[in-house]
Enzyme design. Structure first.
Site, PDB file in Angstrom:
ATOM      1  N   TYR A   1       0.792  -1.010  -0.046  1.00 38.68           N
ATOM      2  CA  TYR A   1       0.099  -0.127   0.054  1.00 38.68           C
ATOM      3  C   TYR A   1       0.931   1.229   0.014  1.00 38.68           C
ATOM      4  CZ  TYR A   1      -3.559   3.456   1.432  1.00 38.68           C
ATOM      5  OH  TYR A   1      -4.106   4.597   1.369  1.00 38.68           O
TER       6      TYR A   1
ATOM      7  N   LYS B   1       0.875   4.018  -2.768  1.00 34.67           N
ATOM      8  CA  LYS B   1       0.643   5.690  -2.672  1.00 34.67           C
ATOM      9  C   LYS B   1       1.899   6.756  -2.817  1.00 34.67           C
ATOM     10  CE  LYS B   1      -3.712   5.593  -1.745  1.00 34.67           C
ATOM     11  NZ  LYS B   1      -4.377   6.352  -2.875  1.00 34.67           N
TER      12      LYS B   1
END
Length: 305
Positions: free
Chosen positions: A154, A158
């Site tokens: 994740y 990002k």
């Protein structure tokens, strides 16, 4: 305010069915912008589009499209070519560590967080530069500044959104044009997503309200000179700065990171939709896109940094 801020321009918002995406759409509609609302679920999109048209007198076109698929990206990219404002908000996170997820889940998350935003920026940018106006908002996260979600992809996904924005925004071609790109670096933001995903509340000192974040983001991108990075909170500006510069061994302390530690190893789950556990309920993407998490099937719950 730039010409992009004029009434009557069109904004395409992904992950717009609820949460931050819906609040950004509302903030844009309140300023007279027409909308293209994109998410996987048609029913909430239809309701939101009708409500915004009735309340603000703008046109709102709902587009039900799964941005983790090539077909969904094709549909959205065709409309992004003519957009004056592009908001890449759709995204997802996974509630299990990297070695315990099924690859199909990882693929879908990376498609939402990395490939789809890139595809839409690639589609929108030439038209914006040709018309001499345009704004692009890519929703990133404080997790982009450090591996605060240890053991998952994740943070990396990002970080890509943040780096892509900075890489393009600082080029001479963009700096000398009326087009601007901004990365919205989010902290823990309370929205319908957290209720539906069953995510426990963060301390009030680290919690932001979704409408507040959306308003700050829209104000930022409609400035004559938008910031390349928008962090809508002094607290998170300080935190993001610290996370960027602190040694990784400090950032990875247990009270700052969730490493999804388990007492016994579990084999990866089967691909989503192909014999996946039926006991858990499907969750939703962290930025408003219906997602592929199903984290509760293993007693885990996603946490938004």
């Amino acid at each position: 305010m730039s010409t992009t801020g004029r009434e009557g321009s069109t904004a395409l918002v992904t992950g717009a069915s609820y949460g931050i995406g819906a609040d950004i759409a509302r903030a844009l509609a309140a300023r007279g912008h027409h909308l293209v609302l994109v998410a996987r679920s048609a029913e909430p999109l239809d309701r939101l589009a009708a409500a915004l048209e009735a309340e603000y007198g703008i046109s709102a076109r709902p587009l039900a499209a799964d941005l983790s698929t090539e077909a969904g990206m094709d549909l959205a990219a065709a409309l992004a070519c003519d957009a004056d404002i592009l908001v890449n908000n759709a995204g997802a996170g996974l509630g299990l560590s990297f070695e315990r997820t099924a690859w199909e889940e990882e693929r879908r998350m990376l498609a939402l967080n990395v490939i789809a935003p890139s595809r839409l920026v690639h589609a929108a940018l030439p038209g914006m530069l040709g018309r001499g106006r345009g704004r692009i908002l890519n929703v990133s996260s404080v997790a982009a500044t450090a591996p605060v979600w240890l053991g998952t992809s994740y943070s990396a996904s990002k970080a890509y959104a943040l780096t892509l924005t900075e890489s393009l925004a600082h080029t001479r071609r963009i700096r000398t044009s009326p087009v601007a790109l901004t990365a919205l670096v989010l902290g823990h933001t309370v929205s319908e997503f957290h209720e539906r995903a069953g995510i426990p509340a963060s301390p009030p000192s680290l919690t932001l309200a979704s409408p507040y974040v959306a308003e700050r983001a829209v104000r930022a991108i409609l400035r004559r000179r938008p910031p390349v990075v928008c962090v809508p909170s002094v607290r998170y500006k300080l935190l993001a700065g610290l996370l960027r510069h602190l040694p990784r061994r400090v950032v990875a302390l247990p009270h700052l990171a969730d490493d999804f530690t388990v007492t016994s190893y579990e084999a990866p789950r089967p691909p989503y939709g192909a014999g996946a556990p039926t006991g858990g309920r499907e969750s939703v993407g962290s930025d408003g896109q219906d997602g592929v998490l199903a984290a509760e099937a293993h007693g885990q719950r996603e946490r938004q940094p």
